[in-house]
Design an enzyme around this catalytic site. Structure first.
Site, PDB file in Angstrom:
ATOM      1  N   GLN A  94     -20.924  13.098 -16.779  1.00 49.30           N
ATOM      2  CA  GLN A  94     -19.822  13.203 -17.769  1.00 49.30           C
ATOM      3  C   GLN A  94     -19.093  11.858 -17.770  1.00 49.30           C
ATOM      4  O   GLN A  94     -17.963  11.730 -17.329  1.00 49.30           O
ATOM      5  CB  GLN A  94     -18.899  14.370 -17.400  1.00 49.30           C
ATOM      6  CG  GLN A  94     -17.892  14.728 -18.485  1.00 49.30           C
ATOM      7  CD  GLN A  94     -18.512  15.386 -19.726  1.00 49.30           C
ATOM      8  OE1 GLN A  94     -19.486  16.095 -19.626  1.00 49.30           O
ATOM      9  NE2 GLN A  94     -17.943  15.130 -20.896  1.00 49.30           N
ATOM     10  N   LYS A 188     -37.032  12.453 -25.294  1.00 47.87           N
ATOM     11  CA  LYS A 188     -36.416  13.770 -25.092  1.00 47.87           C
ATOM     12  C   LYS A 188     -35.128  13.879 -25.897  1.00 47.87           C
ATOM     13  O   LYS A 188     -34.402  12.909 -26.030  1.00 47.87           O
ATOM     14  CB  LYS A 188     -36.088  13.939 -23.597  1.00 47.87           C
ATOM     15  CG  LYS A 188     -35.354  15.214 -23.241  1.00 47.87           C
ATOM     16  CD  LYS A 188     -35.025  15.288 -21.755  1.00 47.87           C
ATOM     17  CE  LYS A 188     -33.603  14.863 -21.462  1.00 47.87           C
ATOM     18  NZ  LYS A 188     -33.199  15.078 -20.066  1.00 47.87           N
TER      19      LYS A 188
HETATM   20  C1  R5P Z   1     -30.604  13.233 -17.801  1.00 53.15           C
HETATM   21  O1  R5P Z   1     -30.331  12.348 -18.564  1.00 53.15           O
HETATM   22  C2  R5P Z   1     -30.868  13.026 -16.349  1.00 53.15           C
HETATM   23  O2  R5P Z   1     -31.402  11.774 -16.072  1.00 53.15           O
HETATM   24  C3  R5P Z   1     -31.784  14.107 -15.820  1.00 53.15           C
HETATM   25  O3  R5P Z   1     -33.028  14.015 -16.499  1.00 53.15           O
HETATM   26  C4  R5P Z   1     -31.199  15.454 -16.060  1.00 53.15           C
HETATM   27  O4  R5P Z   1     -29.850  15.459 -15.763  1.00 53.15           O
HETATM   28  C5  R5P Z   1     -31.913  16.492 -15.252  1.00 53.15           C
HETATM   29  O5  R5P Z   1     -31.313  17.726 -15.498  1.00 53.15           O
HETATM   30  P1  R5P Z   1     -32.187  19.025 -15.640  1.00 53.15           P
HETATM   31  O6  R5P Z   1     -33.046  19.126 -14.417  1.00 53.15           O
HETATM   32  O7  R5P Z   1     -31.176  20.122 -15.740  1.00 53.15           O
HETATM   33  O8  R5P Z   1     -32.983  18.890 -16.891  1.00 53.15           O
END
Ligand code: R5P
Length: 295
Positions: A94, A188
């Site tokens: 955040q 993504k």
């Molecule tokens: C996102 O930008 C971060 O680098 C991680 O890919 C992400 O926070 C991973 O979170 P989750 O396992 O919930 O997808």
């Protein structure tokens, strides 16, 4: 180097022990009591002029953060320098208001640490440069050389380093450079309101028959890794591994990742547990040493 006291936070006793050994410093235990309402009480008997607190703020993030603040304020009462080693820095994601009205939580964390007496923060693979900009004095340690060194001992077929998203592109590229392999960045997107994650199936490099090392700063719900692994498998990749600094692995994230055909999760001891296969202490010791030898 001056005399250093490493204060072992309740979240990171093993890492603190390794850091103290690497520095040849005093290791100081914290006495913790958690009351039935969830409040923590911290007691630290011994400390010196230079205190290095080691406390990763993985979940329960608020509890671990509060404990770090308690340790800091106790150390600041008498110490000349308080440095906080917080490998997983909670709230770093955040780092801005994504939606109007949102609080920039990491800015508050920076203020709290500073007002508790922390003069310098050392963290590991912080989510973004923007998150760092909220701190008066912060240093980010990369776990990539250590993860790459671990991967170099794995039996892999024409490996490729893969970032699950554009935000992690530099990380995967750094990993690829260390390992002398290719890097691929997936596209993504995440719906900010529903949290739904999508990954574009069109890839810039042919991954068929190649083992893929998904490199990320953290794995939380596992959603990003699961989506990325699905796309890699659909495109004919060989074995897929997940590597990260901070394996938060909330709930059944590890099971979901394994069910998505990921062979193994390889993480650092930022978060203790069965996936903490890579020791961060050599990299942390190096930066702590340089801080105090240049003081
Ligand atoms: C996102 O930008 C971060 O680098 C991680 O890919 C992400 O926070 C991973 O979170 P989750 O396992 O919930 O997808």
């Amino acid at each position: 180097m001056p005399e250093i006291f490493v204060i072992a936070g309740p979240a990171s006793p093993d890492l603190a022990d390794r850091v103290a050994k690497g520095l040849g410093a005093h290791l100081v235990a914290t006495e913790l009591r958690v009351f039935s309402d969830g409040e923590s009480k911290i007691k630290i008997d011994k400390m010196g002029k230079n205190c290095v607190i080691v406390q990763s703020t993985y979940p329960p993030a608020d509890t671990h953060l509060m404990q770090a603040l308690m340790m800091a304020i106790r150390c600041a009462d008498g110490a000349h320098d308080v440095c906080a080693v917080i490998p997983y820095l909670a709230y770093a994601r955040q780092d801005r208001a994504f939606l109007e009205g949102e609080v920039v939580s990491i800015a508050l964390v920076a203020k709290l640490l500073q007002s508790a007496g922390v003069r310098h923060v050392i963290t590991v693979d912080i989510h973004s440069k923007l998150a760092m900009s909220h701190f008066a004095s912060v240093q980010n340690v990369s776990s990539i050389p250590l993860l790459a060194e671990y991967a170099s001992r794995m039996m892999l077929c024409r490996p490729i380093a893969v970032s699950p998203d554009a935000g992690g592109a530099d990380r995967a590229k750094e990993f690829a450079k260390h390992s002398k392999i290719d890097a691929l960045v997936l596209k993504k997107s995440r719906d900010r309101t529903t949290g739904e994650v999508k990954v574009d199936e069109k890839l810039d490099i042919d991954v068929s028959g190649r083992d893929a090392l998904l490199v990320d700063d953290m794995i939380s719900s596992g959603g990003s890794i699961v989506k990325a692994a699905e796309v890699l498998h659909n495109r004919g990749a060989g074995k897929v591994y997940a590597m990260c600094a901070h394996a938060l692995l909330i709930g059944d994230a590890a099971q979901k990742i394994k069910a998505a055909g990921v062979q193994d999760i390889i993480a650092t001891n930022s978060v203790p547990g069965e996936y903490a296969k890579v020791d961060l202490s050599p990299a942390i010791v190096e930066v702590v040493k340089s801080r105090y030898s240049s003081a």
